[in-house]
Design a protein around this motif. Structure first.
Motif, PDB file in Angstrom:
ATOM      1  N   ALA A   1      -1.521  -6.783 -15.477  1.00 11.11           N
ATOM      2  CA  ALA A   1      -0.807  -6.325 -14.231  1.00 11.11           C
ATOM      3  C   ALA A   1      -1.829  -6.571 -13.322  1.00 11.11           C
ATOM      4  O   ALA A   1      -2.974  -5.839 -13.300  1.00 11.11           O
ATOM      5  N   GLY A   2      -1.279  -5.802 -11.908  1.00 12.71           N
ATOM      6  CA  GLY A   2      -2.211  -5.950 -10.897  1.00 12.71           C
ATOM      7  C   GLY A   2      -1.140  -5.676  -9.826  1.00 12.71           C
ATOM      8  O   GLY A   2       0.032  -5.401  -9.504  1.00 12.71           O
ATOM      9  N   SER A   3      -1.980  -6.140  -8.867  1.00 15.97           N
ATOM     10  CA  SER A   3      -1.450  -6.245  -7.646  1.00 15.97           C
ATOM     11  C   SER A   3      -2.040  -7.331  -6.482  1.00 15.97           C
ATOM     12  O   SER A   3      -2.870  -7.315  -6.469  1.00 15.97           O
ATOM     13  N   GLN A   4      -1.076  -7.620  -5.633  1.00 18.39           N
ATOM     14  CA  GLN A   4      -1.639  -8.389  -4.524  1.00 18.39           C
ATOM     15  C   GLN A   4      -1.217  -8.642  -3.255  1.00 18.39           C
ATOM     16  O   GLN A   4      -0.479  -7.578  -2.469  1.00 18.39           O
ATOM     17  N   TYR A   5      -2.206  -9.134  -2.352  1.00 24.59           N
ATOM     18  CA  TYR A   5      -2.094  -8.428  -1.194  1.00 24.59           C
ATOM     19  C   TYR A   5      -2.071  -9.961  -0.200  1.00 24.59           C
ATOM     20  O   TYR A   5      -2.681 -10.467  -0.114  1.00 24.59           O
TER      21      TYR A   5
ATOM     22  N   LEU B   1       1.274  -6.476  -1.365  1.00 24.48           N
ATOM     23  CA  LEU B   1       2.599  -8.109  -0.794  1.00 24.48           C
ATOM     24  C   LEU B   1       3.515  -7.203  -2.001  1.00 24.48           C
ATOM     25  O   LEU B   1       4.552  -6.171  -1.960  1.00 24.48           O
ATOM     26  N   TRP B   2       3.096  -7.101  -3.079  1.00 25.56           N
ATOM     27  CA  TRP B   2       4.182  -6.027  -4.497  1.00 25.56           C
ATOM     28  C   TRP B   2       2.884  -6.084  -5.204  1.00 25.56           C
ATOM     29  O   TRP B   2       1.679  -6.663  -5.401  1.00 25.56           O
TER      30      TRP B   2
ATOM     31  N   ASN C   1       8.662  -8.846   4.743  1.00 19.72           N
ATOM     32  CA  ASN C   1       7.139  -9.365   4.771  1.00 19.72           C
ATOM     33  C   ASN C   1       7.413  -8.131   5.557  1.00 19.72           C
ATOM     34  O   ASN C   1       7.508  -7.476   6.431  1.00 19.72           O
ATOM     35  N   PRO C   2       6.044  -7.699   4.945  1.00 16.21           N
ATOM     36  CA  PRO C   2       4.816  -6.617   5.521  1.00 16.21           C
ATOM     37  C   PRO C   2       4.908  -6.846   6.664  1.00 16.21           C
ATOM     38  O   PRO C   2       4.750  -5.738   8.397  1.00 16.21           O
ATOM     39  N   TRP C   3       4.640  -7.708   7.916  1.00 15.29           N
ATOM     40  CA  TRP C   3       4.112  -8.201   8.669  1.00 15.29           C
ATOM     41  C   TRP C   3       5.397  -8.468  10.368  1.00 15.29           C
ATOM     42  O   TRP C   3       5.589  -8.196  11.576  1.00 15.29           O
ATOM     43  N   THR C   4       6.361  -9.034   9.248  1.00 12.07           N
ATOM     44  CA  THR C   4       7.530  -9.496  10.651  1.00 12.07           C
ATOM     45  C   THR C   4       8.696  -9.044  10.060  1.00 12.07           C
ATOM     46  O   THR C   4       9.846  -9.001  10.963  1.00 12.07           O
ATOM     47  N   GLY C   5       8.858  -8.536   9.409  1.00 10.42           N
ATOM     48  CA  GLY C   5       9.635  -7.662   8.496  1.00 10.42           C
ATOM     49  C   GLY C   5      10.868  -8.411   8.436  1.00 10.42           C
ATOM     50  O   GLY C   5      12.562  -8.041   7.720  1.00 10.42           O
ATOM     51  N   GLU C   6      11.245 -10.027   8.597  1.00 11.20           N
ATOM     52  CA  GLU C   6      12.084 -10.522   7.688  1.00 11.20           C
ATOM     53  C   GLU C   6      12.071 -10.474   6.359  1.00 11.20           C
ATOM     54  O   GLU C   6      11.041 -10.491   5.598  1.00 11.20           O
TER      55      GLU C   6
END
Length: 90
Positions: A28-32, A42-43, A85-90
């Motif tokens: 388990a973990g996080s990806q940035y 990111l998730w 996407n946290p930067w583009t909102g798409e």
């Protein structure tokens, strides 16, 4: 560990079983992501890996892996069905 075969055997023992039986590896973990030196989550991920090492006649090993992994929303922990996407909102 001067003998390369002993080094490989030690790795197999750390990651699985030497008798050819399958083993499980949970993670388990996080990806940035990083854009312009700014990091954002990111998730999250959570999964299990089924791993099997089989000894070969030449002293080597065959390693077979199968993963089941889920991408999770970092806030709620729910499985992601869509992603924005946290930067583009798409």
């Amino acid at each position: 560990f001067k003998d390369p075969k002993q080094m490989i055997l030690a790795l197999v023992k750390l990651r699985g079983r030497v008798d050819g039986a399958p083993s499980l590896w949970w993670y388990a973990g996080s990806q940035y992501g990083v854009v312009d030196m700014e990091s954002r989550i990111l998730w999250n991920v959570e999964g299990v890996q089924f791993s099997k090492f089989e000894p070969l006649k030449d002293g080597g090993w065959r390693h077979t892996m199968r993963d089941v992994m889920f991408y999770l929303d970092p806030q709620s922990g729910e499985v992601l069905e869509t992603y924005q996407n946290p930067w583009t909102g798409e």
